[in-house]
Design an enzyme around this catalytic site. Structure first.
Site: not given
Ligand SMILES: O=C(Nc1ccc2c(c1)CCNCC2)c1ccc(-c2cn[nH]c2)cc1OCc1ccccc1
Length: 340
Positions: A19, A23, A25, A41, A133
């Protein structure tokens, strides 16, 4: 003194990139000592800019929370140029894709997922955190269809407790509560309840309750609190959604009322439980395995681990705990590079 940076080499075998976010990946990898799969990440500090604060916020929250439906943090490696955040492997992908694939979920499948979301959010609120969120893109699935909440970059732990007002406008517009849209002061818990109402609607209907091509038409719809109620929704589903999508936050259902709401307990009987574990607890079997692997005494091993440095030892121990919980063997690969 130059802090020794472990590179991934020797500790993780990285595989493909699954993914690419704004900012960050995400690369899949294997934790060498345990052979367990993880997700890494990777964030380029140069691209982070102001978002660097979000990373600090996220790491702070992930080091505090520990819940079966929150994606676990195993290790943090910071170099001069990058963050490598080693996290729980969620091979089921995003809940969002799962809904799209099925067009919409049945009431019982929605209930199974929504109970997990309510449990995770109730736990966060009990610790004084608001996620802020909540949306299907921030909910992943593991291979057993268990939900894993991610992205705590916007979460808030208001000074003086969860019942103190917040002001920062953040999150995604389509999930934003009216008070957020109006730029008013708001309670993180009430904003999370609204977002969970949007989430539940998305699970059951396969579409967003408030949607529009232009942001001000979208905001007008949110402020009016008007949305379609498709005929296939049961009366109970409509009632529950309505109790969460109340424009006036004071009329909104609370997380406590959600835990034993009739829709959530229909056919399952017991109320949703918050049950959490503490992040690192003493497990003698896993401690034993790690102590002899590192050729130290169990007490010394535990003294080191309870400091929760989120280094390779923390990752190894947490992954051993998850192996034990799964009933897998607690072996460690002696070939793995030893941490001094
Ligand atoms: O383990 C994670 N992802 C992941 C693992 C295995 C597979 C896939 C995905 C793609 C779907 N096919 C199966 C293979 C995974 C874990 C944690 C985080 C994460 C935690 N905080 N922030 C991000 C993100 C993750 O991914 C992002 C993703 C990538 C492609 C699509 C769906 C999801």
């Amino acid at each position: 003194m130059m802090v020794r940076h472990y590179s991934l080499k020797g500790f993780y075998e990285t595989e493909r990139t699954v993914g690419c976010g704004g900012f960050a990946k995400v690369k899949l990898a294997t934790h060498v000592a345990t052979g367990e799969k993880v997700a890494i990440k990777i964030m380029d500090k140069a691209l982070l800019g102001a978002d660097l604060a979000r990373v600090e916020t996220e790491l702070g929250a992930l080091k505090t929370v520990c819940h079966e439906h929150v994606c676990k943090l195993y290790q943090v490696i910071e170099t001069d140029t990058h963050f490598f955040i080693i996290m729980e492997y969620c091979s089921g992908g995003e809940l969002f894709d799962h809904i799209v694939e099925k067009n919409r979920l049945t009431e019982s499948e929605s209930r199974m997922f929504f109970r997990q979301i309510v449990s995770a959010v109730a736990y966060l609120h009990s610790l004084g955190y608001a996620h802020r969120d909540l949306k299907p893109e921030n909910i992943l699935l593991d291979k057993y269809q268990n939900l894993k909440l991610i992205d705590f970059g916007l979460c808030a732990k208001p000074e003086g407790g969860i019942n103190n007002l917040l002001q920062t406008s953040c999150g995604s517009p389509t999930y934003a509560a009216p008070e957020l849209v109006l730029g008013k002061q708001y309670l993180g818990t009430e904003v999370d309840i609204w977002a969970m109402g949007v989430l539940l609607y998305t699970l059951l209907v396969g579409a967003l309750p408030f949607d529009d091509n232009t942001i001000d038409c979208l905001y007008r719809k949110i402020l009016a609190g008007r949305y379609e109620e498709p005929h296939f929704l049961s009366l109970e589903s409509k009632r529950l959604i309505r109790s969460m999508l109340q424009v006036d936050p004071k009329n909104r259902i609370t997380i406590k009322e959600l835990l034993n709401h009739p829709w959530l307990t229909l056919g399952i009987l017991d109320p949703v439980e918050i049950k959490s574990e503490n992040v690192i607890y003493q497990d003698h079997e896993c401690l034993e395995v790690m102590a002899c692997y590192n050729q130290v005494k169990k007490e010394a091993m535990w003294d080191y681990l309870k400091q929760r440095k989120y280094d390779y030892h923390t990752a190894t121990y947490l992954l051993l705990l998850s192996r034990k919980k799964r009933g897998s063997s607690l072996k460690l690969n002696s070939s793995a590079t030893k941490v001094d």
